[in-house]
Design an enzyme around this catalytic site. Structure first.
Site, mmCIF file in Angstrom:
data_model
loop_
_atom_site.group_PDB
_atom_site.id
_atom_site.type_symbol
_atom_site.label_atom_id
_atom_site.label_comp_id
_atom_site.label_asym_id
_atom_site.label_seq_id
_atom_site.Cartn_x
_atom_site.Cartn_y
_atom_site.Cartn_z
ATOM 1 C CB SER A 25 96.570 -22.892 -60.653
ATOM 2 O OG SER A 25 96.243 -23.190 -59.317
ATOM 3 C CE LYS A 49 99.020 -25.151 -61.695
ATOM 4 N NZ LYS A 49 99.218 -25.802 -60.385
ATOM 5 C CE LYS A 52 89.522 -30.697 -63.296
ATOM 6 N NZ LYS A 52 89.576 -30.770 -61.825
ATOM 7 C CG ASN A 89 89.263 -23.866 -51.432
ATOM 8 O OD1 ASN A 89 89.152 -24.097 -52.625
ATOM 9 N ND2 ASN A 89 89.619 -22.671 -50.984
ATOM 10 C CE LYS A 113 94.491 -33.714 -57.683
ATOM 11 N NZ LYS A 113 93.629 -32.570 -57.937
ATOM 12 N N GLY A 134 97.140 -27.214 -54.357
ATOM 13 C CA GLY A 134 96.411 -27.895 -53.277
ATOM 14 C C GLY A 134 95.297 -28.786 -53.799
ATOM 15 C CG ASP A 135 92.620 -32.316 -54.544
ATOM 16 O OD1 ASP A 135 92.009 -31.850 -55.510
ATOM 17 O OD2 ASP A 135 92.235 -33.356 -53.957
HETATM 18 P P1 NDP Z 1 88.909 -29.623 -48.639
HETATM 19 O O1 NDP Z 1 89.857 -30.547 -47.996
HETATM 20 O O2 NDP Z 1 89.023 -28.163 -48.393
HETATM 21 O O3 NDP Z 1 87.390 -30.042 -48.302
HETATM 22 C C1 NDP Z 1 86.902 -31.290 -48.604
HETATM 23 C C2 NDP Z 1 85.491 -31.408 -48.057
HETATM 24 O O4 NDP Z 1 84.937 -32.646 -48.481
HETATM 25 C C3 NDP Z 1 85.429 -31.419 -46.543
HETATM 26 O O5 NDP Z 1 84.217 -30.885 -46.121
HETATM 27 C C4 NDP Z 1 85.524 -32.914 -46.249
HETATM 28 O O6 NDP Z 1 84.988 -33.272 -44.987
HETATM 29 C C5 NDP Z 1 84.691 -33.487 -47.349
HETATM 30 N N1 NDP Z 1 85.149 -34.865 -47.656
HETATM 31 C C6 NDP Z 1 86.412 -35.261 -47.935
HETATM 32 N N2 NDP Z 1 86.472 -36.593 -48.104
HETATM 33 C C7 NDP Z 1 85.221 -37.031 -47.920
HETATM 34 C C8 NDP Z 1 84.617 -38.300 -47.960
HETATM 35 N N3 NDP Z 1 85.343 -39.414 -48.203
HETATM 36 N N4 NDP Z 1 83.285 -38.370 -47.747
HETATM 37 C C9 NDP Z 1 82.552 -37.247 -47.516
HETATM 38 N N5 NDP Z 1 83.075 -36.015 -47.462
HETATM 39 C C10 NDP Z 1 84.371 -35.918 -47.653
HETATM 40 O O7 NDP Z 1 89.014 -29.953 -50.219
HETATM 41 P P2 NDP Z 1 88.564 -29.072 -51.437
HETATM 42 O O8 NDP Z 1 87.344 -28.292 -51.095
HETATM 43 O O9 NDP Z 1 89.755 -28.388 -51.960
HETATM 44 O O10 NDP Z 1 88.205 -30.206 -52.509
HETATM 45 C C11 NDP Z 1 86.880 -30.766 -52.629
HETATM 46 C C12 NDP Z 1 86.748 -31.451 -53.988
HETATM 47 O O11 NDP Z 1 86.986 -30.477 -55.037
HETATM 48 C C13 NDP Z 1 87.735 -32.580 -54.269
HETATM 49 O O12 NDP Z 1 87.115 -33.537 -55.090
HETATM 50 C C14 NDP Z 1 88.845 -31.893 -55.081
HETATM 51 O O13 NDP Z 1 89.571 -32.796 -55.874
HETATM 52 C C15 NDP Z 1 87.996 -30.953 -55.915
HETATM 53 N N6 NDP Z 1 88.709 -29.812 -56.469
HETATM 54 C C16 NDP Z 1 89.345 -28.911 -55.666
HETATM 55 C C17 NDP Z 1 89.993 -27.830 -56.227
HETATM 56 C C18 NDP Z 1 90.591 -26.760 -55.389
HETATM 57 O O14 NDP Z 1 91.014 -25.732 -55.954
HETATM 58 N N7 NDP Z 1 90.649 -26.877 -54.068
HETATM 59 C C19 NDP Z 1 90.102 -27.658 -57.687
HETATM 60 C C20 NDP Z 1 89.303 -28.613 -58.445
HETATM 61 C C21 NDP Z 1 88.680 -29.660 -57.833
HETATM 62 P P3 NDP Z 1 85.993 -33.609 -43.758
HETATM 63 O O15 NDP Z 1 86.469 -32.280 -43.264
HETATM 64 O O16 NDP Z 1 85.129 -34.332 -42.803
HETATM 65 O O17 NDP Z 1 87.089 -34.467 -44.311
#
Ligand code: NDP
Length: 444
Positions: free
Chosen positions: A376, A89, A113, A239, A125, A164-165
């Site tokens: 999830s 997962k 996790k 997100n 992943k 998603g991620d």
């Molecule tokens: P999103 O794609 O919704 O948002 C990502 C955010 O981070 C955006 O604001 C993006 O900016 C910014 N970002 C991405 N890459 C970079 C970078 N290289 N440098 C600076 N900013 C960056 O993703 P999520 O919110 O879903 O995920 C964010 C983090 O949380 C990740 O590490 C993910 O693995 C982790 N996560 C997410 C989960 C989920 O349920 N969604 C669950 C557990 C962990 P921009 O729009 O400019 O790219």
């Protein structure tokens, strides 16, 4: 060299150039030292060597056509890391920085996790180096379909359940689910993060952000305080960041800065969440547009500078290694008392050391952001029962899971001699269940 060092050296040799994977393995193995010392049978069983080697790694070609008819080729990945305690997962990431080392680091973290959640989920992943930015809706749909045209043969509701991620939200999950259904003639919970009309769970969208704040709230309770009246900096505006903001605000905190990969906005009166949601979820615009709506706010180019903003609590919710040593020093100097990671591995090892040495309460991602995968898991349960629970029911279960994860990490940290160190505690608590399942299942 002791057992742990020998395994780590072998990991570096066998997986050259995969810096993020090395970093994640190094942190976990260092935490596990006292557990491994207590269980000499692990070395004989080659348990740690097996733990750091994915069960299966799939790499595939994704050819797709843009709106002008031009053909592009991207690379797809699915790393099925460990299935000792349940089906694989873990999410799917679409971002140009994706390569095998990123997917392996994320898959490895996911093993611990998922174990921490207390639910039956192994770790995996996936992703692609596809860049969704600037693509039309039909290009996104064609890409998702082509991605699934290969992935479908490796996943299943009882085998491997992606979600998603970064770069993969409800729209992309919907397209992938549609293609899975077309190819397999099955309708089941093979993906999570689905739309509510076809098996999705209420509160899944909010879960990672809310969960991170529930976890941070437990950390603050240990410091005999709460979010009420605290100023909070949240990196990212995706997100996780958006729903972390929502929960912080509900608990009485004030979010004063948010970012995207281009830069950050600082609004001393509190970032208006409705405006961020409009910009990011509806109009797909950059965070700098916020200042057009709120001229009192300032925009600074470059995302790393966000950590110079004075705050009581920091929630890094963007991406890996976004919070470096110097930023950690600045946060400490500015009086920050707690850091909880909404993103995966956003703090560099140097930053983590600085927080721990300064006595800043630190919640590592694999514990603090486990709310997403927990929900999830709850979506999988609803799908298999053909049921839909209410928002309140799911949110209540999520809250309980986050409180349990916090106490499991806190108790393991104390039991193994590093009270208050939630990095060690989360790694140990996550590991113990996986290790005992692997030992019981023999050499498979
Ligand atoms: P999103 O794609 O919704 O948002 C990502 C955010 O981070 C955006 O604001 C993006 O900016 C910014 N970002 C991405 N890459 C970079 C970078 N290289 N440098 C600076 N900013 C960056 O993703 P999520 O919110 O879903 O995920 C964010 C983090 O949380 C990740 O590490 C993910 O693995 C982790 N996560 C997410 C989960 C989920 O349920 N969604 C669950 C557990 C962990 P921009 O729009 O400019 O790219």
């Amino acid at each position: 060299m002791d057992y742990v060092e020998r395994v780590f050296e072998a990991v570096k040799k066998r997986n050259p150039g995969e810096a993020e994977f090395h970093q994640a393995v190094n942190e976990v193995l260092n935490s596990l030292r006292p557990v491994i010392a207590k269980h000499p049978e692990y070395e004989k069983a080659g348990l740690i060597e097996r733990l750091v080697e994915p069960e299966r790694q799939i790499i595939f070609r994704i050819p797709w056509q843009d709106d002008q008819g031009k053909v592009h080729v991207n690379r797809g990945f699915r790393v099925q890391f460990n299935s000792a305690i349940g089906p694989y997962k873990g999410g799917i990431r679409f971002h140009p920085s994706v390569y095998l080392g990123i997917i392996k680091f994320l898959g490895f973290e996911q093993v611990f996790k998922n174990s921490l959640t207390g639910l039956m989920m192994g770790g995996g992943k996936g992703g692609s180096d596809f860049d969704p930015k600037g693509k039309s809706d039909s290009e996104i749909m064609r890409f998702c379909q082509q991605f699934m045209n290969e992935l479908f043969r490796h996943i299943g509701a009882d085998t491997d359940v992606p979600a998603g991620d970064i770069g993969v939200g409800g729209r992309e999950v919907g397209y992938m689910f549609g293609q899975w259904k077309k190819l397999t003639n099955l309708f089941n919970g093979v993906l999570t993060g689905k739309g509510l009309s076809f098996g999705g769970s209420l509160a899944r969208t909010q879960a990672t952000g809310y969960g991170c704040v529930y976890f941070a709230d437990e950390m603050l309770k240990d410091l005999k305080t709460s979010f009420d009246g605290k100023s909070v900096v949240i990196s990212g505006s995706g997100n996780v960041a958006i729903y972390a903001h929502e929960k912080v605000t509900q608990l009485g905190g004030k979010v004063v800065a948010m970012s995207d990969s281009n830069g950050f906005v600082h609004d001393p009166e509190g970032i208006d969440l409705a405006t961020v949601k409009r910009l990011k979820e509806v109009e797909f615009k950059r965070i700098k547009e916020y200042v057009s709506a709120f001229p009192r706010a300032t925009y600074t180019e470059g995302c790393f500078g966000i950590w110079n903003t004075k705050c009581d609590v920091a929630l890094p919710c963007a991406t890996q290694n976004e919070l470096e040593g110097m930023a950690a020093e600045t946060l400490v100097k500015n009086g920050c008392i707690a850091v909880a990671e909404g993103a995966n591995m956003p703090s560099t090892p140097e930053a983590v050391e600085i927080f721990l040495a300064a006595g800043v309460s630190f919640g590592p991602g694999k514990a603090a952001n486990a709310g997403g995968v927990s929900t999830s898991g709850l979506e999988m349960a609803q799908d298999s029962q053909r049921e839909s629970w209410t928002f309140e029911e799911v949110d209540m279960k999520l809250h309980r899971i986050m409180v349990n994860i916090h106490s499991a990490a806190k108790n393991a940290a104390a039991e193994y001699g590093t009270p208050g160190n939630l990095v060690n505690g989360a790694n140990i608590a996550g590991f113990i269940k996986v290790a005992s399942a692997m030992m019981a299942q023999g050499l498979v």
